[in-house]
Design an enzyme around this catalytic site. Structure first.
Site, PDB file in Angstrom:
ATOM      1  N   ASN A 169      -9.942  -2.443  18.311  1.00 25.57           N
ATOM      2  CA  ASN A 169      -9.540  -1.171  17.682  1.00 25.57           C
ATOM      3  C   ASN A 169      -9.002  -0.187  18.713  1.00 25.57           C
ATOM      4  O   ASN A 169      -8.278   0.754  18.371  1.00 25.57           O
ATOM      5  CB  ASN A 169     -10.738  -0.483  17.007  1.00 25.57           C
ATOM      6  CG  ASN A 169     -11.371  -1.303  15.903  1.00 25.57           C
ATOM      7  OD1 ASN A 169     -12.579  -1.209  15.689  1.00 25.57           O
ATOM      8  ND2 ASN A 169     -10.592  -2.119  15.212  1.00 25.57           N
ATOM      9  N   ASN A 219      -6.454  -1.108   2.583  1.00 24.73           N
ATOM     10  CA  ASN A 219      -6.332  -2.105   1.518  1.00 24.73           C
ATOM     11  C   ASN A 219      -5.917  -1.422   0.210  1.00 24.73           C
ATOM     12  O   ASN A 219      -6.172  -0.228   0.008  1.00 24.73           O
ATOM     13  CB  ASN A 219      -7.644  -2.862   1.336  1.00 24.73           C
ATOM     14  CG  ASN A 219      -8.771  -1.929   0.935  1.00 24.73           C
ATOM     15  OD1 ASN A 219      -8.925  -1.607  -0.240  1.00 24.73           O
ATOM     16  ND2 ASN A 219      -9.542  -1.454   1.912  1.00 24.73           N
ATOM     17  N   CYS A 244      -2.952  -4.432   8.800  1.00 20.80           N
ATOM     18  CA  CYS A 244      -2.614  -4.347  10.218  1.00 20.80           C
ATOM     19  C   CYS A 244      -3.343  -5.435  11.000  1.00 20.80           C
ATOM     20  O   CYS A 244      -2.854  -5.928  12.019  1.00 20.80           O
ATOM     21  CB  CYS A 244      -2.962  -2.965  10.769  1.00 20.80           C
ATOM     22  SG  CYS A 244      -2.021  -1.638  10.002  1.00 20.80           S
ATOM     23  N   CYS A 298       3.842   7.166 -16.462  1.00 20.89           N
ATOM     24  CA  CYS A 298       2.890   6.763 -15.431  1.00 20.89           C
ATOM     25  C   CYS A 298       1.538   6.401 -16.053  1.00 20.89           C
ATOM     26  O   CYS A 298       0.983   7.186 -16.824  1.00 20.89           O
ATOM     27  CB  CYS A 298       2.684   7.897 -14.414  1.00 20.89           C
ATOM     28  SG  CYS A 298       1.420   7.497 -13.189  1.00 20.89           S
TER      29      CYS A 298
END
Lengths: 91, 396
Positions: free
Chosen positions: B190, B251, B308, B365
């Site tokens: 990290n 996520n 990532c 929407c």
């Protein structure tokens, strides 16, 4: 010829390029031609029936194509078609 | 012969009408009085002033009056401690072309003796004035804005790539309360980008680690560590405690959860997402601008949406995008400037370009449209399933 902007997740499917030129007089034709030249792109953005997946946003010259004429939106020389899927990364 | 102080006062009194507190108090109390300019020094102002007054110290009168008035015909009432400094200030304003200037006779002292209402301003402590001096100097922020930041509460989803710079800068800026939601621990991999963590804190919960860094930077900031994953059972209670939420999740289930929960609690959502060399950013103001699902009605299937951790990310990209989020959060909190509401900003670090796309509210929407039936759902299952179906809610 229009310029298609390729998002990071699809760049491998076009040999690592960030933009690709593709012919066609509408946005739909441009993407169809792009997918014929690069079938791996089609596998990601098109349904088995050849329709664009709902999770794929397309912008024509920075305008949301859903608010234009979607796949019938006319495009020509110098226009930009951007494929924009959502990204989730943040960590 | 040069005029004495008394001569100057007499001249000013001839030019400037004066009103007694009793004459003007009803209008001040009903809120339709003149614009009150208090020309005393800061220490005097801090002890209390007329309601709604604006503080322009005598020494800055000429330079600042244009910025606080709408024009030279605006009705102004000038006030000081006893009515003398304000009389001279009023004369100066008349000389500058202000045509509707009145002096408050007896000043703040007489106003207060007559028991008319007084506002005592909340003020920064000397230590805060020093720490935040560069903010206080900006007219759009000022002491009032800094006090607002100190009262503000921002929730950060994730204390990782985006959350690190965002939390660090919001803490430095003096946002009073920061909530950090992260169930993960600091890993060596990290540290290439998650700059709020350190090598000696590898293995520690990321919220705890960030709390230590923030305490060293600005001990005044209250940090609430939420060492769990945000989910549909805890999200609404969590958001109720905060003014703005900054999404730095990694996520789609969490991102769509935050999008819906921000609508349900009407909490502004500052969004960014990153991958490799590219970042997206926008701000979603519930029911005022488009929401996340107006922009992205459905998530892509997992193979088109790598994290990532799977696809990599340029470390410094996190700094650019995280600081765009911090900027947006501060603007939303202070109500200043133009946020990214209605716009998606795309930063391409390789081309070093910023592209801006228009985002409009989608009348259909499924989250914020007039016919939406907004309910929190099982986002994990939904995100895993939408790629194989192609209409909203297929596997909800």
């Amino acid at each position: 010829m229009s310029t298609v902007k390729i998002p990071p997740v699809l760049r491998q499917a076009v040999g690592g390029e960030r933009t690709v030129e593709a012919p066609g007089s509408t946005m739909g034709e441009v993407l169809t031609n792009l997918c014929q030249a690069h079938p791996a792109v089609g596998a990601q953005i098109l349904t088995p029936d050849g329709e664009l997946h709902k999770y794929v946003n397309i912008y024509v010259n920075d305008e949301d194509a859903r608010l234009l004429q979607w796949t019938d939106t006319p495009v020509g020389e110098g226009d930009t078609v951007m494929i924009l899927p959502a990204m989730a990364g943040g960590a | 012969m040069s005029p004495s102080y008394q001569d100057l006062l007499a001249q000013a009194r001839e030019a400037i009408p004066e009103v007694e507190p009793s004459d003007i108090a009803p209008r001040v109390e009903s809120g339709d009085g003149p614009l009150i300019i208090d020309v005393r020094e800061t220490a005097e102002w801090d002890q209390g002033h007329l309601p709604g007054a604006i503080h322009v110290p005598r020494g800055f009168l000429e330079s600042r009056i244009g910025g606080v008035t709408s024009g030279t015909d605006q009705e102004l009432l000038i006030s000081c401690a006893s009515g003398q400094r304000s009389l001279l200030a009023a004369k100066t304003l008349a000389d500058m072309g202000f045509s509707n200037v009145t002096n408050l006779a007896g000043g703040f002292a007489r106003w207060k003796q007559n028991n008319y209402p007084v506002e005592v301003p909340r003020i920064l402590s000397p230590a805060q004035r020093s720490r935040y001096s560069r903010h206080v100097l900006i007219p759009e922020v000022g002491e009032e804005g800094q006090l607002k930041l100190l009262d503000s509460k921002v929730l950060l989803i994730g204390a990782g790539g985006l959350g690190s710079p965002t939390a660090y800068y919001l803490a430095a800026a003096g946002v009073g309360t920061l909530g950090l939601v992260d169930d993960d621990v600091v890993d060596e991999s990290n540290l290439q980008r998650q700059i709020i963590h350190t090598t000696d804190r590898v293995g520690m919960n990321k919220g705890e680690s960030a709390k230590q860094a923030i305490a060293a930077l600005n001990p005044e900031v209250q940090v609430n560590v939420h060492p769990f994953r945000v989910n549909r059972d805890n999200v609404l209670d969590l958001l109720d405690q905060y003014d703005v939420v900054v999404d730095g999740a990694d996520n789609f289930p969490t991102r769509y959860l935050m999008a819906d929960a921000s609508l349900m609690t009407r909490t502004p959502l500052v969004h960014s997402s990153i991958l490799r060399f590219e970042g997206h950013a926008s701000t979603f103001m519930p029911y005022d601008g488009p929401c996340y699902r107006c922009l992205f009605p459905e998530p892509p299937p997992p193979d088109l949406a790598p994290s990532c951790g799977e696809a990599g990310v340029l470390g410094v990209l996190c700094g650019v995008m995280g600081n765009i989020q911090a900027t947006e959060a501060i603007k939303v909190l202070l109500g200043m400037g133009d946020t990214l509401s209605g716009r998606l900003m795309i930063y391409d670090a390789l081309g070093m370009t910023f592209t801006e796309l228009k985002v409009r509210r989608d009348p259909d929407c499924p989250s914020c449209g007039p016919n939406a039936d907004l309910q929190l759902r099982d986002y994990e299952a939904w995100c895993a399933g939408v790629g194989s179906h192609d209409h909203a809610g297929a596997t909800a």
